[in-house]
Design a protein around this motif. Structure first.
Motif, short mmCIF file in Angstrom:
data_model
loop_
_atom_site.label_atom_id
_atom_site.label_comp_id
_atom_site.label_asym_id
_atom_site.label_seq_id
_atom_site.Cartn_x
_atom_site.Cartn_y
_atom_site.Cartn_z
N UNK A 194 49.95 -6.25 -28.75
CA UNK A 194 49.64 -4.92 -28.19
C UNK A 194 50.79 -3.94 -28.37
N UNK A 195 52.02 -4.39 -28.14
CA UNK A 195 53.16 -3.47 -28.27
C UNK A 195 53.50 -3.20 -29.74
N UNK A 196 53.34 -4.22 -30.59
CA UNK A 196 53.64 -4.05 -32.01
C UNK A 196 52.71 -2.98 -32.61
N UNK A 197 51.45 -2.97 -32.14
CA UNK A 197 50.49 -1.96 -32.62
C UNK A 197 50.97 -0.56 -32.29
N UNK A 198 51.55 -0.39 -31.10
CA UNK A 198 52.06 0.93 -30.69
C UNK A 198 53.26 1.31 -31.56
N UNK A 199 54.17 0.35 -31.75
CA UNK A 199 55.38 0.64 -32.54
C UNK A 199 55.04 1.02 -33.98
N UNK A 200 54.01 0.38 -34.53
CA UNK A 200 53.63 0.67 -35.92
C UNK A 200 52.71 1.87 -36.06
N UNK A 201 52.29 2.44 -34.93
CA UNK A 201 51.41 3.61 -34.97
C UNK A 201 49.98 3.26 -35.36
N UNK A 202 49.52 2.06 -34.96
CA UNK A 202 48.15 1.64 -35.31
C UNK A 202 47.13 2.32 -34.41
N UNK A 203 45.92 2.53 -34.96
CA UNK A 203 44.85 3.10 -34.15
C UNK A 203 43.90 2.02 -33.66
N UNK A 204 43.83 0.88 -34.39
CA UNK A 204 42.93 -0.22 -34.01
C UNK A 204 43.61 -1.56 -34.28
N UNK A 205 43.24 -2.56 -33.45
CA UNK A 205 43.71 -3.93 -33.66
C UNK A 205 42.46 -4.78 -33.90
N UNK A 206 42.44 -5.53 -35.00
CA UNK A 206 41.31 -6.42 -35.30
C UNK A 206 41.80 -7.86 -35.20
N UNK A 207 41.16 -8.67 -34.34
CA UNK A 207 41.51 -10.09 -34.21
C UNK A 207 40.27 -10.87 -34.63
N UNK A 208 40.38 -11.56 -35.80
CA UNK A 208 39.18 -12.07 -36.46
C UNK A 208 39.25 -13.57 -36.75
N UNK A 209 38.23 -14.34 -36.30
CA UNK A 209 38.18 -15.77 -36.62
C UNK A 209 37.34 -16.03 -37.88
N UNK A 210 37.83 -16.89 -38.74
CA UNK A 210 37.07 -17.33 -39.91
C UNK A 210 37.06 -18.86 -39.90
N UNK A 216 45.12 -11.39 -37.68
CA UNK A 216 45.28 -10.15 -36.92
C UNK A 216 45.58 -9.04 -37.91
N UNK A 217 44.78 -7.96 -37.86
CA UNK A 217 45.02 -6.80 -38.73
C UNK A 217 45.13 -5.55 -37.88
N UNK A 218 45.96 -4.61 -38.32
CA UNK A 218 46.09 -3.30 -37.67
C UNK A 218 45.56 -2.22 -38.61
N UNK A 219 44.87 -1.23 -38.06
CA UNK A 219 44.50 -0.07 -38.87
C UNK A 219 45.60 0.98 -38.69
N UNK A 220 46.37 1.19 -39.75
CA UNK A 220 47.48 2.14 -39.70
C UNK A 220 47.17 3.27 -40.68
N UNK A 221 47.17 4.50 -40.18
CA UNK A 221 46.82 5.67 -40.99
C UNK A 221 45.48 5.48 -41.70
N UNK A 222 44.53 4.88 -40.99
CA UNK A 222 43.17 4.75 -41.52
C UNK A 222 42.93 3.58 -42.44
N UNK A 223 43.98 2.77 -42.73
CA UNK A 223 43.83 1.65 -43.66
C UNK A 223 44.22 0.35 -42.94
N UNK A 224 43.38 -0.70 -43.09
CA UNK A 224 43.67 -1.98 -42.44
C UNK A 224 44.79 -2.72 -43.16
N UNK A 225 45.75 -3.25 -42.38
CA UNK A 225 46.86 -4.01 -42.95
C UNK A 225 46.95 -5.35 -42.24
#
Length: 572
Positions: A194-210, A216-225
């Motif tokens: 949660x805090x790392x997302x704020x530090x990186x300026x993310x707008x969304x956090x995706x936590x995905x099981x396969x 875990x991916x963050x959407x930063x400046x509109x692009x998922x990383x």
């Protein structure tokens, strides 16, 4: 115990002799490890609860429902998993020199002696059903393994994040759960995400099981990383932790759920108040969790800083400051429509103005604005809210989205009866919005009279200021991108080389592209005669409208964004 249990159940008239005989035969067929209680449950003669309560009464041992009991992870360590499975017992809690264990068979003195010898504690048995104990054993020992695995992951990610749930939001009686969870590595891991997302300026956090990966991916400046891949064993523990924080039902894993997390966080020496909108979605391999980060500090309410061209901004401001009429902002999800509308509301927010908003959901709380959260489940939708608003003596009405004919009709009528109505639609461009309203069933003369301005917008990534460099392109390439022949000979375009500031992407932050179509008399006449979106666009460009592509090219020449970004978000 089996035979005695059967005889006692017959004696108490819980089952008949015939049922007992059938159960005993079925037990023999099932093998030596089969328990009569479980066989009776499988045959449907009794329920788990009846067997448990009966044993509890018979032997004077308390019964427990493990589904609602939070097991202390430090106590689980006292008994090896193999022993717990062999005796079908589970250590629950420890007080002083006494250890409470849940048992299927409270008369099994061998098991109690063995556990007493192994742990050095006096044993206090409680009784639970076989299926409940087996489920609880699996869950408890999986979480214990997960905690050991996550320590290594945390060590690689740095210090524990300093996070606290906002006090006024924390009205769940978590009791024992919080006590044990405060030290749990899972909690630290979720806090770090949660805090790392704020530090990186993310707008969304995706936590995905396969099937074989948990990511875990963050959407930063509109692009998922991609950020990290925690161990698969942590899947349930991480999801449960987030669901607890978001006040969701942990036991419901089959249906989508929505929740909200309010946090106070220490980031870079400052205390920040953050708001996360949480959604859980059941997928093939488990629940996918997406958190939308609503950071008030990222909300720009100054319209001059949004990225409008001066001419477009002047037109937009002029329309918003009119006493009545409709102003529409259009674009896909995540194109910054809410920010533009909030900026307009902020401009109008004066002590003498009554502003009402209907939103789904309310993303940011604005002082001095009456905001209403939609609740479809109880019939509070945009249309119902709008009807109520008209009886609230409003000056300005903001409708989150016009989705259907009913909402569109009431909004248009409100705009024609002396109210300023601000709203959004999902269309590709400003001229197409007129056609969309008519397709919904609104008469052309109502659209022509009520709508004063339409603003279509997109968000593009800004070039990183630290590694910006000029890009050499042929005049032909620039001409193909949409520049005029004169511009293609002299225009300079830029790109980001990639540095530590922008994580090697070449981009940092975002800016808006705007297509602002003012509905003047000439465009009004075209609407009344049923002109197509193409004809409306042609006339609007003649009247000075910048298309989204043109707005993007101006930004590219100004060194704000790249031609790739403009091409990705706009059409020629």
């Amino acid at each position: 115990m089996s035979q005695r249990l059967g005889d006692l159940l017959v004696k108490e008239k819980v089952i008949t002799s015939e049922q007992l005989d059938k159960a005993v035969r079925a037990q023999k067929e099932a093998g030596a490890n089969a328990r009569l209680g479980s066989v009776l449950v499988q045959l449907g003669y009794v329920t788990d609860e009846e067997v448990t309560n009966f044993l509890s009464r018979q032997y004077g041992v308390p019964a427990i429902n493990l589904e609602y009991f939070e097991i202390d992870s430090s106590v689980v360590k006292l008994v090896p998993e193999e022993t717990a499975k062999r005796y079908q017992i589970l250590p629950l809690s420890r007080v002083g020199a006494s250890l409470t264990i849940a048992m299927v068979d409270p008369t099994n003195v061998f098991a109690m002696d063995d556990i007493k010898f192994m742990t050095g504690y006096n044993i206090e048995p409680v009784v639970a059903s076989e299926s409940a104990i087996l489920d609880a054993i699996q869950k408890a020992y999986e979480e214990h393994i997960a905690e050991e695995n996550v320590d290594e992951l945390l060590a690689s990610m740095g210090d524990e994040a300093d996070v606290e749930l906002q006090a006024d939001q924390e009205d769940l009686d978590l009791g024992e759960l919080e006590k044990s969870a405060d030290e749990a590595p899972i909690v630290k891991l979720v806090n770090i995400v949660l805090t790392d997302a704020v530090k990186r300026g993310a707008s969304d956090i995706h936590i995905e099981p396969y099937e074989k990966e948990y990511r875990v991916r963050f959407r930063i400046d509109g692009v998922l990383q991609h950020i990290m891949s925690p161990p698969m064993k942590l899947k349930d523990a991480i999801t449960s932790r987030i669901k607890i924080m978001a006040k969701m039902d942990i036991s419901e894993k089959r249906l989508p759920q929505d929740g909200r997390i309010m946090l106070k966080m220490h980031v870079g020496g400052k205390k920040k108040q953050l708001d996360y909108r949480v959604n859980c979605l059941p997928t093939l391999w488990g629940e996918k969790v997406v958190l939308r980060l609503l950071d008030k500090e990222n909300l720009r309410l100054d319209m001059t800083k949004l990225g409008f061209e001066p001419e477009s901004l002047e037109r937009f401001t002029r329309a918003v400051l009119k006493p009545y009429g409709m102003v529409l902002v259009t674009g896909p999800t995540g194109s910054g429509k809410t920010n533009t509308l909030y900026s307009s509301v902020s401009l109008l927010n004066k002590p003498d103005t009554n502003i009402l908003t209907a939103e789904d959901p309310v993303e940011f709380q604005l002082h001095g604005v009456n905001q209403v959260q939609m609740k479809e489940s109880i019939g509070l939708n945009f249309a119902a809210a709008l009807r109520a608003f008209l009886r609230q003596d409003p000056n300005v009405i903001l409708v989150g989205e016009i989705r259907d004919f009913e909402t569109a009709e009431i909004a248009i009528k409100a705009a024609l009866t002396g109210h300023l109505v601000l709203s959004t639609l999902h269309t590709n461009g400003a001229p197409e919005t007129i056609s969309r309203l008519m397709n919904m069933g609104i008469e052309p003369f109502l659209v022509a009279t009520a709508v004063h301005l339409i603003c279509a917008q997109r968000l593009v990534r800004r070039i990183c200021g630290e590694c910006k460099e000029e890009l050499t392109l042929s005049p032909q390439s620039l001409l193909e991108a949409g520049f005029t022949p004169e511009e293609s000979r002299t225009a300079k375009v830029y790109k980001g080389k990639g540095c530590t500031v922008c994580n090697g992407t070449g981009y940092k932050g975002r800016t808006g592209l705007y297509e602002v179509m003012e509905v003047d008399d000439e465009i009004r006449e075209l609407i009344l005669v049923g002109a197509s979106a193409v004809e409306l666009k042609k006339k609007a460009i003649e009247r000075g409208m910048f298309t989204l592509r043109r707005s993007g090219l101006i930004k590219a020449m100004g060194g704000f964004t790249t031609l790739e970004e403009v091409a990705r978000e706009t059409v020629h």
